[in-house]
Design a protein around this motif. Sequence first.
Motif, mmCIF file in Angstrom:
data_model
loop_
_atom_site.group_PDB
_atom_site.id
_atom_site.type_symbol
_atom_site.label_atom_id
_atom_site.label_comp_id
_atom_site.label_asym_id
_atom_site.label_seq_id
_atom_site.Cartn_x
_atom_site.Cartn_y
_atom_site.Cartn_z
ATOM 1 N N CYS A 58 4.649 25.076 40.366
ATOM 2 C CA CYS A 58 4.018 24.896 38.934
ATOM 3 C C CYS A 58 3.118 23.334 39.025
ATOM 4 N N THR A 88 -1.597 29.986 35.520
ATOM 5 C CA THR A 88 -0.974 29.235 35.763
ATOM 6 C C THR A 88 0.187 29.966 36.741
ATOM 7 N N ALA A 137 -0.558 24.262 37.604
ATOM 8 C CA ALA A 137 -0.150 24.716 36.090
ATOM 9 C C ALA A 137 -0.644 23.323 35.206
ATOM 10 N N ARG A 138 -1.032 22.297 35.915
ATOM 11 C CA ARG A 138 -0.995 21.339 34.254
ATOM 12 C C ARG A 138 -2.799 21.108 34.424
ATOM 13 N N CYS A 159 3.736 29.724 35.485
ATOM 14 C CA CYS A 159 4.352 28.725 35.146
ATOM 15 C C CYS A 159 4.362 28.445 33.050
ATOM 16 N N THR A 160 3.154 28.872 32.304
ATOM 17 C CA THR A 160 3.132 28.889 31.427
ATOM 18 C C THR A 160 2.768 30.477 30.812
ATOM 19 N N GLN A 206 -7.792 33.860 38.480
ATOM 20 C CA GLN A 206 -6.274 32.487 39.449
ATOM 21 C C GLN A 206 -6.438 32.699 40.717
ATOM 22 N N VAL A 216 -5.033 23.706 34.150
ATOM 23 C CA VAL A 216 -4.708 24.881 33.862
ATOM 24 C C VAL A 216 -4.914 24.978 32.271
ATOM 25 N N THR A 264 -2.897 33.092 29.849
ATOM 26 C CA THR A 264 -2.569 31.791 30.606
ATOM 27 C C THR A 264 -1.380 31.646 31.860
#
Length: 442
Positions: free
Chosen positions: A112, A141, A115-116, A144-145, A98, A118, A137
Amino acid sequence: MFRIRFLSCMFLSCCFAGLAAPLGVRAETARPVPAPAASGAVLEKVLLVSRHGIRSPTKPLATLEKKTGRTWSAWPVPPGELTDHGRADLALMGQFLQSWYAPLLPQASAPCASARAVFVWADSADTRTRQSGDILTHALTQGCTSTAQSLPAGRHDPLFNALAAGREHRDQQRVMRSLTRAFQEDTAPGRPGAQAASALQAVFAPTGCQQQKGPCFSAPTVLSWKKGLPHAEGGLNLSASTAENLLLEYVQGLPSTVFDDARTAPDNNAARTRQLLEVVLPAHALQSDRLRRLPALAVPRGHVLAETLLVALAEQTVALPDGSTLPPSARLILFAGHDTTLDMLATLFGLDWAFADQPDRTAPDTTLAFELWRRPDGQKDVCFRVFHQSLEQLRQTQPMSRQIGQGAPQLLHSRFCPAPAQAACTVEDLTLSLNKLKEQDL
């Protein structure tokens, strides 16, 4: 229409300049990602394929004892499952990935929001891969997820094994003919497997080969065909599995099965184990070359994932096994699989690598990257990289860093690329190479 070229950039600072230094067959250590910006290149997307974290041996300890004649250290989890230690190590790999690819993700003030960008897809066949997908995940993120996408638990995913999923079938005569040729090469004196077998024989059962049912690490390989797949039994298989289990035992931090002498300092026992691993793990690599990296097996097993990666790199719509498509917003995409996944991709993309501080080229958490870069002239290029953790980073749960030898990834050269002076392949070239592998009478 742009052409996507696969580059093996030896140094990121000159990743898109003319390369004067010759390209090696193996990987070279790289500098951090932002360096290509000096040439005006922009990183647009990265596809990652990773191995799950540290697991226990897939066979019960009683089976290992029967095969090797030794009592093995007890594990805190059932066979084939992730350990807490393994989860912690994998989280460190995810955090490093990351951080490394943070410049790729959109920066926004809303928590976050990035995060969309990823997306993680995990192999559904095993608990360890699904859990590894969740861990990665969460890390990618930044919390966030926490759930990766996958097929329903226990289903065979054609992305990770098209054979098991019933998408492909192999011709027994072709595969067995190819395997027989490959294993015949291992009978030559001085082969890597011979040294590993000798070392394992000495520490597990010095007289095993003289006993009727004793462990014999140099026994000839016996090939058979079961349930539509080839199987190999004999000394190399025993050496390979024993070497891998010794590695897992070491990085988990368990007492050594072979060097647990109370009269010797623990550090000395650990040093002896590391030396042994350097000698015996080539047997694991050799077995992988025979049963995982052999084109006759790697092509049917892995071409679905390879073709999916190529479609994604061509920035076309990617269909996933559940009928959905890869989100258009995804710029950092990870497929959580196995060491077998990395082995088959190495074959299909003409890659190879080795590490100075890690004797297992597909050790837990090892991650292969496909980076899509856009140059100022619109040309789109792809660099291959491999991330790994050293033996001691895994054993001590040590964070990775961008220092050479402490986490900096290595850059790879594909043998399918044209002359090293160009160091480039088009997607069409790679597709053609894959099709040739599929058509060969192996």
